[in-house]
Design a protein around this motif. Structure first.
Motif, mmCIF file in Angstrom:
data_model
loop_
_atom_site.group_PDB
_atom_site.id
_atom_site.type_symbol
_atom_site.label_atom_id
_atom_site.label_comp_id
_atom_site.label_asym_id
_atom_site.label_seq_id
_atom_site.Cartn_x
_atom_site.Cartn_y
_atom_site.Cartn_z
ATOM 1 N N ASN A 107 -10.594 -7.496 -34.543
ATOM 2 C CA ASN A 107 -10.373 -6.112 -34.987
ATOM 3 C C ASN A 107 -8.932 -5.864 -35.395
ATOM 4 O O ASN A 107 -8.650 -4.971 -36.196
ATOM 5 N N TYR A 159 -20.402 -2.327 -42.759
ATOM 6 C CA TYR A 159 -19.348 -2.023 -41.785
ATOM 7 C C TYR A 159 -19.886 -1.228 -40.600
ATOM 8 O O TYR A 159 -19.529 -1.495 -39.442
ATOM 9 N N THR A 163 -20.094 -2.578 -36.730
ATOM 10 C CA THR A 163 -19.398 -1.810 -35.702
ATOM 11 C C THR A 163 -20.349 -1.390 -34.592
ATOM 12 O O THR A 163 -20.007 -1.466 -33.396
#
Length: 208
Positions: A107, A159, A163
């Protein structure tokens, strides 16, 4: 032959560092700590890695290399769309559980923090792009097969899905014991429920 010897020493040093990064954290781990744990002198460590950061990058790349290969295999498999999704989830869970330093550190490379663009950092970004490409292929396949909503915007979906899955794995890791006991669910049942919730947000017709 020389390359194989170098690769072996790098792997040994990195594995020693990995345990320290997990136990003490990257910032609190010194090269001296890595030397003591791995059995290599400080001088020898610097022969194979320019810095402590490069050792971390090595571990991140090792995990991402495995994830890219496994997700690519899942996408290219002859299984139906939903089975490919299950395979993708399994790949990501394996990565999270078996390449913990890589999963926890990656990250950092998705933030706005400035980084020294070394060859290793460029490789990390390239592997991240490849993973997103594979996931976007899977989503496009689902749209073409009429399984996923036609309105889905592919890259934002990639994305958000990634996540959500990472957040699910983090929840299981940090609070799993309490959750499984209080909800009377096994780890597998809880993960399956989470996978289904994520998938249902994408499907034309939600599954149970």
């Amino acid at each position: 032959m020389k390359e194989n010897i170098i690769a072996l020493h790098q792997k040994n040093i990195a594995k020693g560092a990995e345990h320290l990064f997990l136990d003490k954290g990257f910032n609190l781990t010194s090269i001296s700590d890595i030397s003591e744990t791995s059995g290599y002198s400080r001088r020898t460590i610097y022969k194979y890695f320019e810095s402590k950061e490069e050792i971390l990058y090595y571990l991140i790349i090792e995990g991402l290399d495995h994830l890219v290969q496994s997700i690519g295999d899942a996408i290219d498999s002859e299984q139906n769309f939903l089975k490919r999704y299950e395979a993708i989830c399994a790949c990501m869970l394996f990565y999270y559980e078996n390449y913990a330093i890589s999963a926890q550190s990656v990250n950092r490379f998705q933030s706005n923090a400035p980084l020294n663009m070394t060859t290793s950092v460029e490789r990390i970004f390239a592997l991240g792009v490849k993973i997103n490409e594979y996931l976007s292929i899977w989503i496009e396949q689902g749209k073409e097969e009429g399984i996923l909503k036609e309105s889905l915007d592919v890259m934002p979906t990639v994305y958000i899905l990634s996540t959500n899955l990472n957040a699910l794995f983090e929840l299981v890791t940090t609070k799993g014991t309490y959750l499984f006991a209080s909800l009377h669910m096994t780890k597998e049942q809880f993960l399956s429920y989470g996978y289904t919730m994520n998938l249902n947000s994408l499907l034309k017709e939600p599954t149970k």
